[in-house]
Motif scaffolding. Structure first.
Motif, PDB file in Angstrom:
ATOM      1  N   ARG A  49      42.188  50.950   8.918  1.00 54.49           N
ATOM      2  CA  ARG A  49      41.547  51.019  10.231  1.00 54.49           C
ATOM      3  C   ARG A  49      42.554  51.019  11.374  1.00 54.49           C
ATOM      4  NH1 ARG A  49      37.402  46.271  10.672  1.00 54.49           N
ATOM      5  NH2 ARG A  49      36.836  47.452  12.544  1.00 54.49           N
ATOM      6  N   SER A  91      33.723  56.227   5.715  1.00 50.23           N
ATOM      7  CA  SER A  91      33.124  55.094   6.414  1.00 50.23           C
ATOM      8  C   SER A  91      33.413  55.198   7.898  1.00 50.23           C
ATOM      9  CB  SER A  91      33.679  53.775   5.877  1.00 50.23           C
ATOM     10  OG  SER A  91      33.308  52.691   6.710  1.00 50.23           O
ATOM     11  N   GLN A  93      33.796  52.818   9.769  1.00 50.68           N
ATOM     12  CA  GLN A  93      34.714  51.739  10.133  1.00 50.68           C
ATOM     13  C   GLN A  93      36.129  52.240  10.349  1.00 50.68           C
ATOM     14  OE1 GLN A  93      34.204  48.801   6.940  1.00 50.68           O
ATOM     15  NE2 GLN A  93      33.219  47.467   8.433  1.00 50.68           N
ATOM     16  N   SER A 313      40.409  52.182  14.675  1.00 52.90           N
ATOM     17  CA  SER A 313      39.292  51.330  15.091  1.00 52.90           C
ATOM     18  C   SER A 313      39.735  49.935  15.504  1.00 52.90           C
ATOM     19  CB  SER A 313      38.253  51.232  13.975  1.00 52.90           C
ATOM     20  OG  SER A 313      38.805  50.662  12.807  1.00 52.90           O
ATOM     21  N   GLU A 320      39.445  41.019   9.669  1.00 53.19           N
ATOM     22  CA  GLU A 320      38.468  42.087   9.885  1.00 53.19           C
ATOM     23  C   GLU A 320      39.163  43.433  10.059  1.00 53.19           C
ATOM     24  OE1 GLU A 320      34.894  43.337  13.006  1.00 53.19           O
ATOM     25  OE2 GLU A 320      35.918  41.409  13.196  1.00 53.19           O
TER      26      GLU A 320
END
Length: 359
Positions: A49, A91, A93, A313, A320
């Motif tokens: 990410r 995804s 994400q 992201s 996370e």
């Protein structure tokens, strides 16, 4: 991390971290394309990410972070063509983003290689200018110089850390006729900018210069973080918005030249409006859509090209952000160029001409 620097931190008991990984870049080969309709797609499953967005900052990014060094793809054009490049993530994400460059990096190249290090030192542990990545007209003037020398002519050092003792160069803020009347401070500020394709490893101008770090007992780049890094000023050599280079253990070195990128992250640096490194005028950046697919179309000359892909992201060290690996497809396709796009490219070519005349 520089081995000498790591040894000093270890001796001082300040190492609560491991040296960064130095995985070699592994290109995904999309093959050669030529005629309209030629295409290729490749899937990889180790995207993150944060790998791409790390290269948008002044300290640049660790190439290993782009899908664990597998976020690099190459293709060849047998002749000039209009190429659509797209990335589709499995995804949302991931929030994919990517940059496109002319040229290829050497096989098995990686950050921290001794033939093109993030930071260079001489035998006295004084910072030196990068052999490959400094400006060719760099006057090689240090902001901080040795405080003195011992009877053997060696630089005076801190008795605990072994770092050289430094003082400000008295000529740093004095006008220099060899620099067109600029002081060294002014010259470095004007000639080194983030994402301009150069790295100042002598004075670390784009990173805020040097600072004295009491915990280490020596002078380090202003963005130095003893616990989390960066340790050598630059986090890596990956530049999402500019030219950059790397070398491998065999001493092979090359630079790839920035053409364009697509991202929701705002572009920064001198290449955001228009570039010509792909052989034609192209937009220097395309606005992303925060979706699972990002795409752009570029007019490119015959040659070899690199695509650097990963997520944007998040950009922190939280659990996370450090989410499990994700899959994505990377595709290239030769396409006819719409008539309206020719008008846009003509306008961009005019901008390049104006830019060159201004220089």
């Amino acid at each position: 991390m520089n081995k000498l620097f790591y040894a000093l931190l270890t001796a001082a008991g300040l190492v609560a971290f491991a040296p960064p990984a130095t995985a070699h870049i592994s290109y995904g080969d999309l093959g050669s394309l030529s005629a309209v309709g030629d295409s290729a797609t490749m899937s990889r499953g180790r995207f993150s990410r944060f790998g791409w967005i790390a290269g948008t900052g002044d300290s640049l990014g660790d190439s290993h972070a782009l899908a664990s060094a597998t976020g690099f793809f190459k293709f060849n054009l047998a002749q000039a063509a209009n190429v659509q490049i797209s990335v589709t993530a499995a995804s949302a994400q991931m929030n994919p983003a990517f940059s496109v460059y002319a040229g290829l990096l050497p096989g098995h190249s990686h950050d921290y290689d001794g033939h093109d290090p993030l930071a260079s030192y001489d035998d006295n542990l004084l910072y030196t200018a990068s052999v490959h990545d400094r400006r060719p007209d760099d006057p090689l003037i240090s902001h901080y110089i040795p405080a003195g020398y011992d009877n053997n002519g060696d630089v005076l050092t801190d008795p605990v850390s072994g770092y050289p003792l430094l003082v400000e160069n008295p000529a740093w803020n004095v006008a220099d006729p060899n620099l067109n009347g600029l002081s060294p401070a002014q010259w470095y500020a004007q000639n080194y900018q983030a994402h301009d394709g150069y790295r100042d490893t002598l004075n670390f101008t784009t990173l805020g210069g040097l600072k004295y770090e009491a915990e280490v007992g020596g002078w380090v780049p202003a963005n130095f973080d003893v616990l989390n890094g960066p340790f050598d000023g630059f986090s890596g050599q990956f530049d999402a918005f500019g030219n950059w280079s790397m070398a491998n253990g065999d001493g092979e070195w090359s630079r790839i030249d920035y053409i364009s990128s697509v991202s929701s992250t705002a572009c920064a640096g001198p290449n955001c409006i228009v570039t010509g490194s792909g052989g034609f005028a192209n937009p220097g950046h395309f606005a992303g859509n925060d979706g699972i697919t990002e795409a752009l179309i570029l007019a490119l000359a015959a040659g070899n090209y690199t695509i650097a892909v990963d997520g944007e992201s998040c950009n922190d060290s939280s659990l996370e952000c450090l989410a499990p690996f994700m899959a994505a497809n990377v595709s290239v396709r030769v396409v006819p160029i719409p008539g309206a796009a020719w008008l846009m490219l003509t306008g961009l070519a005019g901008l390049i001409g104006c830019k060159r005349r201004a220089l």
